[in-house]
Design an enzyme around this catalytic site. Structure first.
Site, short mmCIF file in Angstrom:
data_model
loop_
_atom_site.label_atom_id
_atom_site.label_comp_id
_atom_site.label_asym_id
_atom_site.label_seq_id
_atom_site.Cartn_x
_atom_site.Cartn_y
_atom_site.Cartn_z
CB SER A 143 -4.74 16.44 3.40
OG SER A 143 -5.22 17.66 3.91
CE1 TYR A 157 -6.79 17.36 -1.46
CE2 TYR A 157 -7.59 18.14 0.66
CZ TYR A 157 -6.54 17.86 -0.19
OH TYR A 157 -5.25 18.07 0.22
P1 NAP Z 1 -0.15 22.64 -5.98
O1 NAP Z 1 0.67 23.80 -5.52
O2 NAP Z 1 -1.42 22.88 -6.71
O3 NAP Z 1 0.80 21.70 -6.88
C1 NAP Z 1 0.27 20.50 -7.38
C2 NAP Z 1 1.34 19.78 -8.18
O4 NAP Z 1 0.78 18.56 -8.66
C3 NAP Z 1 1.81 20.56 -9.38
O5 NAP Z 1 3.17 20.29 -9.62
C4 NAP Z 1 0.95 19.98 -10.51
O6 NAP Z 1 1.58 20.18 -11.76
C5 NAP Z 1 0.90 18.52 -10.08
N1 NAP Z 1 -0.24 17.77 -10.61
C6 NAP Z 1 -1.57 18.04 -10.52
N2 NAP Z 1 -2.29 17.09 -11.14
C7 NAP Z 1 -1.40 16.19 -11.64
C8 NAP Z 1 -1.52 14.99 -12.39
N3 NAP Z 1 -2.72 14.53 -12.80
N4 NAP Z 1 -0.41 14.31 -12.72
C9 NAP Z 1 0.80 14.77 -12.34
N5 NAP Z 1 1.00 15.89 -11.64
C10 NAP Z 1 -0.10 16.60 -11.29
O7 NAP Z 1 -0.53 21.68 -4.74
P2 NAP Z 1 -0.03 21.66 -3.22
O8 NAP Z 1 -0.88 22.58 -2.44
O9 NAP Z 1 1.43 21.78 -3.16
O10 NAP Z 1 -0.49 20.16 -2.82
C11 NAP Z 1 0.38 19.07 -3.07
C12 NAP Z 1 -0.12 17.88 -2.26
O11 NAP Z 1 -0.19 18.25 -0.90
C13 NAP Z 1 -1.52 17.42 -2.67
O12 NAP Z 1 -1.56 16.01 -2.66
C14 NAP Z 1 -2.41 18.01 -1.60
O13 NAP Z 1 -3.55 17.20 -1.38
C15 NAP Z 1 -1.48 17.99 -0.39
N6 NAP Z 1 -1.79 18.96 0.65
C16 NAP Z 1 -1.64 20.31 0.45
C17 NAP Z 1 -1.87 21.20 1.50
C18 NAP Z 1 -1.63 22.69 1.38
O14 NAP Z 1 -1.84 23.43 2.36
N7 NAP Z 1 -1.16 23.19 0.24
C19 NAP Z 1 -2.34 20.72 2.73
C20 NAP Z 1 -2.54 19.36 2.88
C21 NAP Z 1 -2.24 18.47 1.84
P3 NAP Z 1 0.77 20.11 -13.16
O15 NAP Z 1 -0.51 20.89 -12.96
O16 NAP Z 1 1.69 20.69 -14.16
O17 NAP Z 1 0.52 18.67 -13.42
#
Ligand code: NAP
Length: 258
Positions: A143, A157
């Site tokens: 991130s 985080y």
């Molecule tokens: P999200 O929509 O909340 O999706 C998270 C995914 O991870 C879901 O498929 C969830 O499914 C899975 N997950 C969570 N805990 C888990 C575990 N313990 N074991 C296996 N799977 C797990 O998140 P997102 O926003 O797409 O973020 C995804 C990644 O991108 C993260 O690493 C985040 O730090 C990074 N990121 C996001 C943004 C943003 O703007 N969205 C920006 C920078 C970085 P289950 O709950 O069913 O396990």
């Protein structure tokens, strides 16, 4: 050039958000994709949608990345289904809000368990498969928060996302002799289900802080992951790429409005 046809790919956290976007890009490009997360209903829904996109196979695997045995079962399932692992996208992550005043040891531990230990466990479980590939690729979703910027309420985080880069640099050196590259993508604000729930005005105000004037889509991260996964990217390792529409560039608000 730049083909991903027949590549065997695991994407953790691929049922929604950025992980789904990454999986969609790989599936569309003809790769075999194993999507891994905890919720079985969400996995089933995502597999059905992704299966319609490309010529490769899509399977779902339940995993809790904070559990090393569960990660090993994920890797074994991908090898059993596809015959090997070429690409691991370490994407699963959690981001609960907690100020330093309110953060509990358990809350801190859960963020580090999933985001930091989960990165280690996922890569360790897939090492044998990635080494056998001869062109193994690890792509970590870090991130901008932590490595580049800060945001009140997300110190744990941010620390976890910066830790992923520390892991990456040494892993890249350790794994280079086995022809495995390890790189990271640093997304800015990406439109995911969680953000959409906050409403259009909230999204519009976020977009105003980004020089590109818009938020990113999950596929914007997927396309970068796809390039890093190609054979042609073999000489890139231990690197991080910010994908944020210029969000981290302005040195002041004047730089945006001027
Ligand atoms: P999200 O929509 O909340 O999706 C998270 C995914 O991870 C879901 O498929 C969830 O499914 C899975 N997950 C969570 N805990 C888990 C575990 N313990 N074991 C296996 N799977 C797990 O998140 P997102 O926003 O797409 O973020 C995804 C990644 O991108 C993260 O690493 C985040 O730090 C990074 N990121 C996001 C943004 C943003 O703007 N969205 C920006 C920078 C970085 P289950 O709950 O069913 O396990």
């Amino acid at each position: 050039m730049f083909t991903l046809v027949d590549k065997n790919v695991i994407v953790t956290g691929a049922t929604k958000g950025i992980g789904y976007g990454i999986a969609a890009v790989f599936a569309t490009a003809g790769a075999n994709v194993a999507i891994a997360a905890r919720s079985q209903p969400d996995i089933d829904t995502a597999v059905t949608k992704l299966d319609a996109l490309g010529s490769g196979r899509v399977i779902g695997v339940t995993v809790d990345v904070a559990d090393p045995q569960s990660c090993q079962a994920m890797a074994d399932a991908a090898v059993a289904a596809f015959g090997g692992i070429d690409v691991l996208c370490v994407n699963a992550g959690i981001f609960p809000e907690a100020s330093l005043d309110t953060m509990t040891p358990a809350g801190l531990a859960s963020v580090l368990d999933v985001n930091v230990k989960g990165t280690f466990f996922s890569v360790q479980a897939c090492l044998e498969g990635l080494a056998k590939s001869g062109a193994g690729r690890v792509v970590i979703t870090s991130s901008i928060t932590g490595p580049v910027t800060g945001f009140p309420g997300w110190s744990h985080y941010g620390a976890s996302k910066a830790a992923q880069l520390g892991f990456m640099r040494t892993a890249a050196i350790e794994l280079a002799p086995r022809k495995i590259t390890v790189n990271a993508i640093l997304p800015g604000n990406i439109v995911t289900e969680g953000l959409i729930d906050k409403g259009e005005e909230y999204l519009a105000s976020m977009a105003r802080a980004i020089p590109a004037g818009m938020l990113g889509e999950p596929e914007d991260i997927g396309h970068v992951a796809a390039f890093l996964a190609t054979d042609e990217a073999r000489f890139i390792t231990g690197q991080s790429i910010v994908v944020d529409g210029g969000q981290t560039l302005p040195e002041s608000l004047d730089a945006l409005t001027g």
